[in-house]
Design a protein around this motif. Sequence first.
Motif, PDB file in Angstrom:
ATOM      1  N   GLY A  17       0.735  -1.136   0.038  1.00 25.21           N
ATOM      2  CA  GLY A  17       0.134  -0.116  -0.132  1.00 25.21           C
ATOM      3  C   GLY A  17       0.754   1.196   0.004  1.00 25.21           C
ATOM      4  N   ARG A  18       0.586   2.278  -0.939  1.00 26.54           N
ATOM      5  CA  ARG A  18       1.148   3.452  -0.745  1.00 26.54           C
ATOM      6  C   ARG A  18       1.426   4.146   0.425  1.00 26.54           C
ATOM      7  N   VAL A  19       0.353   4.289   1.312  1.00 28.59           N
ATOM      8  CA  VAL A  19       0.549   4.855   2.577  1.00 28.59           C
ATOM      9  C   VAL A  19       1.592   4.112   3.512  1.00 28.59           C
ATOM     10  N   LEU A  20       1.377   2.812   3.434  1.00 32.60           N
ATOM     11  CA  LEU A  20       2.519   2.142   4.363  1.00 32.60           C
ATOM     12  C   LEU A  20       3.657   2.418   3.928  1.00 32.60           C
ATOM     13  N   GLN A  21       3.796   2.350   2.663  1.00 36.70           N
ATOM     14  CA  GLN A  21       5.411   2.570   1.978  1.00 36.70           C
ATOM     15  C   GLN A  21       5.703   4.198   2.312  1.00 36.70           C
ATOM     16  N   LEU A  22       5.022   5.224   2.063  1.00 35.46           N
ATOM     17  CA  LEU A  22       5.275   6.499   2.711  1.00 35.46           C
ATOM     18  C   LEU A  22       5.604   6.265   4.323  1.00 35.46           C
ATOM     19  N   ILE A  23       4.929   5.693   5.066  1.00 36.30           N
ATOM     20  CA  ILE A  23       5.055   5.717   6.575  1.00 36.30           C
ATOM     21  C   ILE A  23       6.721   4.810   6.830  1.00 36.30           C
ATOM     22  N   LYS A  24       6.824   3.824   5.989  1.00 31.54           N
ATOM     23  CA  LYS A  24       7.994   3.049   6.107  1.00 31.54           C
ATOM     24  C   LYS A  24       9.284   4.023   5.784  1.00 31.54           C
ATOM     25  N   ALA A  25       8.992   4.699   4.525  1.00 36.27           N
ATOM     26  CA  ALA A  25      10.138   5.467   4.162  1.00 36.27           C
ATOM     27  C   ALA A  25      10.495   6.616   5.191  1.00 36.27           C
ATOM     28  N   LEU A  26       9.433   7.192   5.929  1.00 36.84           N
ATOM     29  CA  LEU A  26       9.618   8.166   6.680  1.00 36.84           C
ATOM     30  C   LEU A  26      10.272   7.709   7.969  1.00 36.84           C
ATOM     31  N   GLU A  27      10.002   6.438   8.333  1.00 32.34           N
ATOM     32  CA  GLU A  27      10.716   5.845   9.543  1.00 32.34           C
ATOM     33  C   GLU A  27      12.029   5.678   9.144  1.00 32.34           C
ATOM     34  N   ASP A  28      12.317   5.049   7.854  1.00 31.28           N
ATOM     35  CA  ASP A  28      13.919   4.980   7.629  1.00 31.28           C
ATOM     36  C   ASP A  28      14.615   6.306   7.933  1.00 31.28           C
ATOM     37  N   ASP A  69      23.045  -0.018  14.209  1.00 30.46           N
ATOM     38  CA  ASP A  69      24.042   0.861  13.735  1.00 30.46           C
ATOM     39  C   ASP A  69      24.406   1.905  15.096  1.00 30.46           C
ATOM     40  N   ASP A  70      25.393   1.717  15.517  1.00 35.39           N
ATOM     41  CA  ASP A  70      26.054   2.405  16.806  1.00 35.39           C
ATOM     42  C   ASP A  70      26.500   3.894  16.436  1.00 35.39           C
ATOM     43  N   GLN A  71      26.678   4.298  14.963  1.00 39.97           N
ATOM     44  CA  GLN A  71      27.484   5.335  14.514  1.00 39.97           C
ATOM     45  C   GLN A  71      26.218   6.586  14.346  1.00 39.97           C
ATOM     46  N   SER A  72      25.083   6.084  14.285  1.00 38.81           N
ATOM     47  CA  SER A  72      23.915   7.139  13.628  1.00 38.81           C
ATOM     48  C   SER A  72      23.471   8.042  14.796  1.00 38.81           C
ATOM     49  N   GLU A  73      23.267   9.247  14.446  1.00 39.08           N
ATOM     50  CA  GLU A  73      22.801  10.306  15.309  1.00 39.08           C
ATOM     51  C   GLU A  73      21.147  10.016  15.550  1.00 39.08           C
ATOM     52  N   LEU A  74      20.515   9.243  14.807  1.00 38.80           N
ATOM     53  CA  LEU A  74      19.097   9.311  14.826  1.00 38.80           C
ATOM     54  C   LEU A  74      18.825   8.287  16.271  1.00 38.80           C
ATOM     55  N   PRO A  75      17.642   8.300  16.519  1.00 38.14           N
ATOM     56  CA  PRO A  75      17.307   7.575  17.507  1.00 38.14           C
ATOM     57  C   PRO A  75      16.955   6.215  17.097  1.00 38.14           C
ATOM     58  N   PRO A  76      17.456   4.974  17.659  1.00 34.12           N
ATOM     59  CA  PRO A  76      17.109   3.642  17.220  1.00 34.12           C
ATOM     60  C   PRO A  76      15.582   3.414  16.935  1.00 34.12           C
ATOM     61  N   ARG A  77      15.453   2.434  16.010  1.00 38.07           N
ATOM     62  CA  ARG A  77      14.056   1.972  15.414  1.00 38.07           C
ATOM     63  C   ARG A  77      13.696   1.022  16.510  1.00 38.07           C
ATOM     64  N   THR A  78      12.603   1.204  17.119  1.00 36.39           N
ATOM     65  CA  THR A  78      11.975   0.323  18.063  1.00 36.39           C
ATOM     66  C   THR A  78      10.753  -0.365  17.804  1.00 36.39           C
ATOM     67  N   THR A  84       7.208   2.792  13.810  1.00 32.26           N
ATOM     68  CA  THR A  84       6.356   2.938  12.773  1.00 32.26           C
ATOM     69  C   THR A  84       5.162   3.729  13.247  1.00 32.26           C
ATOM     70  N   ILE A  85       4.583   3.448  14.488  1.00 30.90           N
ATOM     71  CA  ILE A  85       3.480   4.278  14.838  1.00 30.90           C
ATOM     72  C   ILE A  85       3.819   5.733  15.122  1.00 30.90           C
ATOM     73  N   SER A  86       5.161   6.093  15.224  1.00 30.99           N
ATOM     74  CA  SER A  86       5.433   7.607  15.225  1.00 30.99           C
ATOM     75  C   SER A  86       5.705   8.287  14.062  1.00 30.99           C
ATOM     76  N   ALA A  87       6.139   7.266  12.901  1.00 30.59           N
ATOM     77  CA  ALA A  87       6.094   7.658  11.517  1.00 30.59           C
ATOM     78  C   ALA A  87       4.776   8.006  10.953  1.00 30.59           C
ATOM     79  N   ALA A  88       3.711   7.107  11.720  1.00 31.39           N
ATOM     80  CA  ALA A  88       2.474   7.184  10.963  1.00 31.39           C
ATOM     81  C   ALA A  88       1.840   8.426  11.577  1.00 31.39           C
ATOM     82  N   VAL A  89       1.997   8.831  12.775  1.00 35.24           N
ATOM     83  CA  VAL A  89       1.602   9.771  13.284  1.00 35.24           C
ATOM     84  C   VAL A  89       1.894  11.380  12.672  1.00 35.24           C
ATOM     85  N   ALA A  90       3.195  11.201  12.212  1.00 40.43           N
ATOM     86  CA  ALA A  90       3.847  12.259  11.620  1.00 40.43           C
ATOM     87  C   ALA A  90       3.181  12.506  10.193  1.00 40.43           C
ATOM     88  N   VAL A  91       3.072  11.629   9.644  1.00 43.20           N
ATOM     89  CA  VAL A  91       2.267  11.301   8.335  1.00 43.20           C
ATOM     90  C   VAL A  91       0.882  12.151   8.417  1.00 43.20           C
TER      91      VAL A  91
END
Length: 180
Positions: free
Chosen positions: A9-20, A28-37, A41-48
């Motif tokens: 689904g396009r919406v789910l793809q958008l949410i997954k892309a935003l989550e990435d 990945d210990d070197q990333s400045e982003l918070p780790p995926r939990t 995905t819920i946080s990304a969906a709320v942002a969308v």
Amino acid sequence: MVRGMDSGGRVLQLIKALEDEQFADPSDDQSELPPRTATSTISAAVAVAAETKDVIQVLVDEALTNGATWGEIAAALGLANPSSAHYHYGPKAGRNSPEDREAKLAAQRERIAAYRKTTQPKLELPGLSALEAGRRLGVDRRTVKQLALRGEIETVTVTSASGKESMRYLLPEQQPSASE
């Protein structure tokens, strides 16, 4: 894959892309982003959803500017009636800046003042209102009315330009003397 949803689904793809974009892989210990939990995905969906609501608001405002009715907007939004569309996307106090609200109030005050100047000339009324007379005598306005009924205070009935009658009270110092 999300249970009950097609993973393509396009919406789910958008949410997954935003989550990435917003969350790093837990390994990945070197990333400045918070780790995926489990809830990222819920946080990304709320942002969308929040972004979508803002976009819809802009589109509704644009449609209203171009002459659409609330009924048409409700149908486009899949809502039951125009009042539902107005409730969710209509003008809200919080959407205008304090400066906008103050400017609108100032303009309204000016229109009212201009109307009053042109339609209601200030009349010099004889005597005092019951409230004013009561303040001067140190009694309640109802007492002033009782004194007038007993004949202890003289009254005058005044008719305004709109036809409304009001009672005015003449205190002893305002009453014309017998010699005048």
